[in-house]
Design a protein around this motif. Structure first.
Motif, PDB file in Angstrom:
ATOM      1  N   TRP A  64       0.752  -1.290  -0.175  1.00  9.14           N
ATOM      2  CA  TRP A  64      -0.099   0.047  -0.122  1.00  9.14           C
ATOM      3  C   TRP A  64       0.827   1.445   0.201  1.00  9.14           C
ATOM      4  O   TRP A  64       0.649   2.215  -0.724  1.00  9.14           O
ATOM      5  CB  TRP A  64      -0.892  -0.267   1.261  1.00  9.14           C
ATOM      6  N   ALA A  65       1.949   1.337   1.170  1.00  2.66           N
ATOM      7  CA  ALA A  65       2.608   2.356   0.989  1.00  2.66           C
ATOM      8  C   ALA A  65       3.463   2.634  -0.217  1.00  2.66           C
ATOM      9  O   ALA A  65       3.526   3.894  -0.843  1.00  2.66           O
ATOM     10  CB  ALA A  65       3.568   2.135   2.095  1.00  2.66           C
ATOM     11  N   GLU A  66       3.949   1.563  -1.043  1.00  2.00           N
ATOM     12  CA  GLU A  66       4.618   1.685  -2.400  1.00  2.00           C
ATOM     13  C   GLU A  66       3.722   2.158  -3.316  1.00  2.00           C
ATOM     14  O   GLU A  66       4.038   3.056  -4.208  1.00  2.00           O
ATOM     15  CB  GLU A  66       5.489   0.465  -2.840  1.00  2.00           C
ATOM     16  N   ALA A  67       2.392   1.706  -3.553  1.00  2.00           N
ATOM     17  CA  ALA A  67       1.557   1.872  -4.570  1.00  2.00           C
ATOM     18  C   ALA A  67       1.155   3.498  -4.402  1.00  2.00           C
ATOM     19  O   ALA A  67       0.612   3.962  -5.335  1.00  2.00           O
ATOM     20  CB  ALA A  67       0.209   0.856  -4.414  1.00  2.00           C
ATOM     21  N   THR A  68       0.885   3.757  -3.120  1.00  2.00           N
ATOM     22  CA  THR A  68       0.428   5.127  -3.080  1.00  2.00           C
ATOM     23  C   THR A  68       1.808   6.134  -3.099  1.00  2.00           C
ATOM     24  O   THR A  68       1.392   7.627  -3.082  1.00  2.00           O
ATOM     25  CB  THR A  68      -0.228   5.500  -1.668  1.00  2.00           C
ATOM     26  N   GLY A  69       2.747   5.788  -3.381  1.00  2.00           N
ATOM     27  CA  GLY A  69       3.809   6.926  -3.655  1.00  2.00           C
ATOM     28  C   GLY A  69       4.574   7.275  -2.227  1.00  2.00           C
ATOM     29  O   GLY A  69       5.402   8.151  -2.220  1.00  2.00           O
ATOM     30  N   HIS A  70       4.195   6.245  -1.275  1.00  2.00           N
ATOM     31  CA  HIS A  70       4.772   6.468   0.240  1.00  2.00           C
ATOM     32  C   HIS A  70       5.536   5.495   0.664  1.00  2.00           C
ATOM     33  O   HIS A  70       5.273   5.211   1.730  1.00  2.00           O
ATOM     34  CB  HIS A  70       3.708   7.074   1.209  1.00  2.00           C
ATOM     35  N   PRO A  71       6.618   5.256   0.148  1.00  2.00           N
ATOM     36  CA  PRO A  71       7.281   3.990   0.596  1.00  2.00           C
ATOM     37  C   PRO A  71       7.950   4.127   2.017  1.00  2.00           C
ATOM     38  O   PRO A  71       8.060   3.368   2.836  1.00  2.00           O
ATOM     39  CB  PRO A  71       8.452   3.653  -0.485  1.00  2.00           C
ATOM     40  N   GLU A  72       8.106   5.574   2.265  1.00  5.51           N
ATOM     41  CA  GLU A  72       8.766   5.896   3.635  1.00  5.51           C
ATOM     42  C   GLU A  72       7.872   5.458   4.743  1.00  5.51           C
ATOM     43  O   GLU A  72       8.161   5.447   5.961  1.00  5.51           O
ATOM     44  CB  GLU A  72       9.090   7.205   3.731  1.00  5.51           C
ATOM     45  N   ALA A  73       6.488   5.372   4.328  1.00  2.02           N
ATOM     46  CA  ALA A  73       5.544   5.195   5.469  1.00  2.02           C
ATOM     47  C   ALA A  73       5.324   3.790   5.896  1.00  2.02           C
ATOM     48  O   ALA A  73       4.554   3.239   6.757  1.00  2.02           O
ATOM     49  CB  ALA A  73       3.982   5.771   4.912  1.00  2.02           C
ATOM     50  N   SER A  74       5.970   2.821   5.216  1.00  2.00           N
ATOM     51  CA  SER A  74       5.951   1.349   5.634  1.00  2.00           C
ATOM     52  C   SER A  74       6.074   1.174   6.762  1.00  2.00           C
ATOM     53  O   SER A  74       5.356   0.198   7.516  1.00  2.00           O
ATOM     54  CB  SER A  74       6.800   0.561   4.343  1.00  2.00           C
ATOM     55  N   ASP A  75       7.114   1.549   7.372  1.00  4.97           N
ATOM     56  CA  ASP A  75       7.725   1.124   8.594  1.00  4.97           C
ATOM     57  C   ASP A  75       6.731   1.581   9.659  1.00  4.97           C
ATOM     58  O   ASP A  75       6.286   0.965  10.625  1.00  4.97           O
ATOM     59  CB  ASP A  75       9.079   1.748   9.081  1.00  4.97           C
ATOM     60  N   LEU A  77       3.429   1.982   9.265  1.00  6.47           N
ATOM     61  CA  LEU A  77       2.224   1.258   9.286  1.00  6.47           C
ATOM     62  C   LEU A  77       2.498  -0.246   9.926  1.00  6.47           C
ATOM     63  O   LEU A  77       1.503  -0.372  10.574  1.00  6.47           O
ATOM     64  CB  LEU A  77       1.897   1.180   7.630  1.00  6.47           C
ATOM     65  N   THR A  78       3.630  -0.537   9.600  1.00  5.82           N
ATOM     66  CA  THR A  78       3.914  -1.870  10.235  1.00  5.82           C
ATOM     67  C   THR A  78       3.831  -1.959  11.938  1.00  5.82           C
ATOM     68  O   THR A  78       3.198  -2.296  12.518  1.00  5.82           O
ATOM     69  CB  THR A  78       5.354  -2.266   9.820  1.00  5.82           C
ATOM     70  N   ALA A  79       4.615  -0.813  12.545  1.00  3.44           N
ATOM     71  CA  ALA A  79       4.535  -0.469  13.616  1.00  3.44           C
ATOM     72  C   ALA A  79       3.056  -0.262  14.300  1.00  3.44           C
ATOM     73  O   ALA A  79       2.800  -0.850  15.355  1.00  3.44           O
ATOM     74  CB  ALA A  79       5.414   0.571  14.117  1.00  3.44           C
ATOM     75  N   GLN A  80       2.357   0.306  13.473  1.00  6.00           N
ATOM     76  CA  GLN A  80       0.978   0.345  14.080  1.00  6.00           C
ATOM     77  C   GLN A  80       0.206  -0.603  14.174  1.00  6.00           C
ATOM     78  O   GLN A  80      -0.637  -0.924  14.933  1.00  6.00           O
ATOM     79  CB  GLN A  80       0.201   1.705  13.170  1.00  6.00           C
ATOM     80  N   LEU A  81       0.483  -1.529  12.787  1.00  2.56           N
ATOM     81  CA  LEU A  81      -0.287  -3.006  13.050  1.00  2.56           C
ATOM     82  C   LEU A  81       0.336  -3.644  14.225  1.00  2.56           C
ATOM     83  O   LEU A  81      -0.490  -4.276  14.893  1.00  2.56           O
ATOM     84  CB  LEU A  81       0.057  -3.614  12.014  1.00  2.56           C
ATOM     85  N   ARG A  82       1.502  -3.804  14.498  1.00  3.09           N
ATOM     86  CA  ARG A  82       1.977  -4.451  15.508  1.00  3.09           C
ATOM     87  C   ARG A  82       1.452  -3.977  16.965  1.00  3.09           C
ATOM     88  O   ARG A  82       1.164  -4.936  17.865  1.00  3.09           O
ATOM     89  CB  ARG A  82       3.627  -4.407  15.583  1.00  3.09           C
ATOM     90  N   GLY A  83       1.303  -2.584  16.956  1.00  2.02           N
ATOM     91  CA  GLY A  83       0.835  -2.219  18.296  1.00  2.02           C
ATOM     92  C   GLY A  83      -0.502  -2.655  18.829  1.00  2.02           C
ATOM     93  O   GLY A  83      -0.772  -3.008  19.769  1.00  2.02           O
ATOM     94  N   PHE A  84      -1.615  -2.859  17.897  1.00  2.00           N
ATOM     95  CA  PHE A  84      -2.612  -3.473  18.194  1.00  2.00           C
ATOM     96  C   PHE A  84      -2.687  -5.103  18.058  1.00  2.00           C
ATOM     97  O   PHE A  84      -3.633  -5.664  18.579  1.00  2.00           O
ATOM     98  CB  PHE A  84      -3.797  -2.605  17.456  1.00  2.00           C
TER      99      PHE A  84
END
Length: 285
Positions: A64-75, A77-84
């Protein structure tokens, strides 16, 4: 599904929508993003993720991060997922590759734990299970969850973890309801051997084993089984998921529950007698 979990999933969805709407290539529609993401993606799936109706995998968040042109957001997003997801770990997702990966995750928790506090109301806990008993437990659980059967690998992983029982400096505070001694989750001969094993750990200096008998006056009902790791984390099993809980107030609640149940427990020779009585009731050699 818990309110906290759902709110966290919705918050992740909001972040995903922000990334879609702020693409460097211009605002993307759900259909356009699904097309960029490729096979397996639909406008409906994009909508469900953004509205907190579905949980993304780590791989999907990276895509998703790559497809939207925001590859820097990947980490992030992953941290947010791990959090919950650290709070609710569904069996469906955990058992996608079988029971061994689940056992390996628990082994990592055990490795950094010095005091493990356990309450079990219906099963002998894994830390003192025999291989045969564990085999029947895994087989029944994988059948119920319709998950891949890697029973022997899972059994080996669980039994290896028991080496901690013989390591100086560790403590295992194990509390069982008497029902766990009688539950026929395996053939009588296997249960008899399991009860022999349980009785044998009473003399270990690393183990404090208590049995809450059926006849005890309970100050609180038995409730679910749970494991407390160094007052750092509590793991609670339910039918749909494991709950990994690490906030101080929740841990304190589970400690109070354990200490309250402990007031009704038998130890030492009395615990040994209760185990032996359960074994004699099996009427096996």
């Amino acid at each position: 599904m818990g309110t906290d979990y759902q709110q966290a999933r919705e918050a992740l969805g909001i972040r995903l929508r922000e990334l879609r709407l702020t693409s460097p290539d211009g605002r993307l529609t759900g259909a356009e993003l699904a097309e960029r993401l490729g096979s397996g993606w639909t406008k409906s799936k994009v909508s469900k993720l953004e509205n907190g109706k579905q949980t993304a995998t780590t791989e999907e968040l990276t895509a998703w991060a790559e497809a939207t042109g925001h590859p820097e957001a990947s980490d992030g997003l992953t941290a947010q997922l791990r959090g919950f997801e650290s709070h609710i770990r569904s069996w469906r997702r955990q058992l996608a590759s079988g029971h061994k990966p689940v056992q390996d995750a628990l082994t990592a928790e055990h490795a950094r734990t010095r005091v493990l506090t356990i309450w079990e109301n219906s099963l002998v806990p894994g830390m003192v299970q025999t291989a045969d008993y564990a085999r029947h437990v895994f087989t029944r659980h994988s059948g119920l969850m319709q998950s891949p059967r890697d029973t022997e690998d899972a059994v080996r992983a669980r039994i290896r973890r028991q080496e901690g029982l013989y390591e100086p400096g560790r403590r295992y505070r194990i509390l069982l309801w008497e029902a766990a001694l009688h539950a026929r989750v395996c053939p009588p001969s296997v249960l008899a051997a399991q009860l022999d094993r349980l009785a044998s750990v009473i003399g270990l200096d690393t183990v404090e084993l208590g049995i809450v008998p059926f006849t005890a006056s309970l100050k609180i009902y038995a409730g679910n089984g749970f494991w407390i790791y160094d007052e750092r984390r509590v793991i609670v099993e339910d039918w749909h998921a494991e709950l990994w809980l690490d906030d101080a107030d929740t841990i304190a609640t589970y400690l109070r529950v354990w200490n309250t149940l402990r007031e009704s427990a038998l130890y030492g020779a009395d615990a040994h007698k209760t185990i032996n009585a359960a074994r004699r009731a099996l009427d096996v050699g």
